[in-house]
Design an enzyme around this catalytic site. Sequence first.
Site, short mmCIF file in Angstrom:
data_model
loop_
_atom_site.label_atom_id
_atom_site.label_comp_id
_atom_site.label_asym_id
_atom_site.label_seq_id
_atom_site.Cartn_x
_atom_site.Cartn_y
_atom_site.Cartn_z
N ASP A 145 -43.92 13.66 -7.73
CA ASP A 145 -42.42 13.53 -8.17
C ASP A 145 -41.52 14.75 -7.89
OD1 ASP A 145 -41.52 11.09 -9.02
OD2 ASP A 145 -40.64 12.18 -10.60
N ASP A 178 -38.37 28.70 -13.41
CA ASP A 178 -37.84 28.10 -14.61
C ASP A 178 -36.64 27.57 -13.80
OD1 ASP A 178 -35.80 27.79 -16.67
OD2 ASP A 178 -37.29 28.73 -17.80
N HIS A 179 -36.53 26.30 -13.91
CA HIS A 179 -35.36 25.97 -12.85
C HIS A 179 -33.96 25.92 -13.32
CE1 HIS A 179 -35.42 22.14 -15.28
NE2 HIS A 179 -34.34 21.81 -14.70
N HIS A 228 -36.71 27.31 -20.77
CA HIS A 228 -35.46 27.38 -20.51
C HIS A 228 -34.32 27.86 -21.51
CE1 HIS A 228 -37.14 24.81 -17.85
NE2 HIS A 228 -36.98 23.59 -18.09
C1 BG6 Z 1 -37.57 19.97 -17.51
C2 BG6 Z 1 -38.25 19.50 -18.61
O1 BG6 Z 1 -38.14 21.37 -17.33
O2 BG6 Z 1 -36.08 20.06 -17.69
C3 BG6 Z 1 -37.71 17.77 -18.74
O3 BG6 Z 1 -39.40 19.19 -18.58
C4 BG6 Z 1 -36.12 17.94 -18.96
O4 BG6 Z 1 -38.35 17.28 -20.13
C5 BG6 Z 1 -35.40 18.85 -17.94
O5 BG6 Z 1 -35.71 16.72 -18.91
C6 BG6 Z 1 -34.11 19.06 -18.07
O6 BG6 Z 1 -33.62 19.46 -16.78
P1 BG6 Z 1 -32.00 19.19 -16.56
O7 BG6 Z 1 -31.82 20.19 -15.35
O8 BG6 Z 1 -31.91 17.96 -16.29
O9 BG6 Z 1 -31.36 19.86 -17.74
#
Ligand code: BG6
Length: 507
Positions: free
Chosen positions: A38, A202-203, A265
């Site tokens: 995904d 860590d996006h 995060h």
């Molecule tokens: C992911 C989590 O790292 O970040 C998810 O595993 C979460 O559960 C997501 O929904 C949230 O990311 P963003 O960029 O939509 O705030």
Amino acid sequence: MENDSLLDEFNVKNSQTDVQEKWIMEDLTFVLFGATGDLAKRKLFPALYNLFLEGKIPAAFSVIGLGRREWSNEFFQSKVEESLRAYSRRDVQPAGLKEFLAHFQFCAFDATDKNSYRLLHELIENRETELGIPGNRLFYLSVAPQLVEVITSNLNKNGINRTKGWRRLVVEKPFGSDLKSAQQLNKKLSEAFNEVEIYRIDHYLGKPMVQNLESLVYANPALGSLLDLKQIANVQITASETVGVETRAAYYDQAGAIRDMVQNHLLQLVMMTALHLPEKITAREVGLKKIEVIESLRPISKEDAYRDVVRGQYESGVVLNTRVDGYQEEPGVEAGSNIDTYFAARLYIDNPLWSGIPFYIRTGKRLNKKSTRIVIEFKNKKTEIDVLPDEGTIPNLLILNINPNEGISLRLNIKDPSSNRFEPACINFTTDSDDQSEAYELLLFDAMLGNATFFAHWEEVELSWKWIQPLLEAFEADMLPLHPYTAGSTGPEAADQLLQSDQFNWW
Ligand code: BG6
């Protein structure tokens, strides 16, 4: 040519922001484990495509996608194209599409089978020879956590990580599930790669507003004076989501919000806020300063956790006009599960800069809206003047919106001429999100360049787990109540009370 202009642009950007480092985009092989998954479909292929459109991928570039299925190269390329059409922020351009897709090849792969590694090694080397790539290899692990160790040690055993060029390992979260497992995982990874070669994604660190924190104060000296820490009452960091657990119960029902969002995060956002807001620092200093911040995070003991931490779980309700099930009814969730889908906490950073200023963090699923933001609340000078509504209790706020709309707002009190009373008014700056690079574009570009500024380094990850560990233990020992909250609400009341006990409210 493309690379030259890219580099010029990059170096100019750096010199403008006073950053000393120079990174060079070299030809490379991108080995993608989990190419049928995904993340690859939704984020990685579109990110690579947008980098391609901007001339930001190397001239000689080989992408080797790995997955268990028996896909041909043509079928893989058609899947990549499908994903671009569905998820790219820019429309797919007929010009150049064929050239882009030609970078991609597929290799059927079983992570536990020795033969798979032999075939992979051969394919990498053949493509390197064919395209003249000097052995630079970026291994991207977008796989189930239990495979990270297996793949890394097999890359090592089979010599695939020994190359004449450079090698890098990019790992997705979760990085362990507690302090001990994270330490064990790191030990294993470091048998095959040096710390400087490991890029832990860590996006949230790839989100443009988070990256902008770095230059915000530098580019806006006025903000610097505004952000006199003596004037700050508190900092609030919110990551609220409308989605529920979706199809991820197998993972989420073990992890909960604390492991899924907080350990990584939210603590990264705390570090980035605390280190950047008062002053401009260079990219080189980021890692060190982040460690200083997380080291100064006041520990919360297992016994005291109930004072500073609130955990919750959603019940059925209405989110964005749609009735939704409670967590307990979600497919795959264990009956009677006491996993948290909401987490809030009060934190203190015990260093001279932030001493005494509370940071409140919260995150939850199935809340009333999707919003990630940092709010800085300024001290409110109690005033005798009766022109302010509610007796002058409306504080100024600096709001940094991270998601879904990026932007900065400053909330001031402005006199309304008709009533002659002060009313709150916001000065807003919002960016057009279609024009913005996505987090994965920025992070992949950096990983290919070898710029690790916006990746989580081991010490930060370990210190985050150390801070989290007593809370995990308090959760397990049932020392913290699990507050139910209605889906579509702002979370449990206990989280409001946490701030009210300090005479604050969530913004
Ligand atoms: C992911 C989590 O790292 O970040 C998810 O595993 C979460 O559960 C997501 O929904 C949230 O990311 P963003 O960029 O939509 O705030």
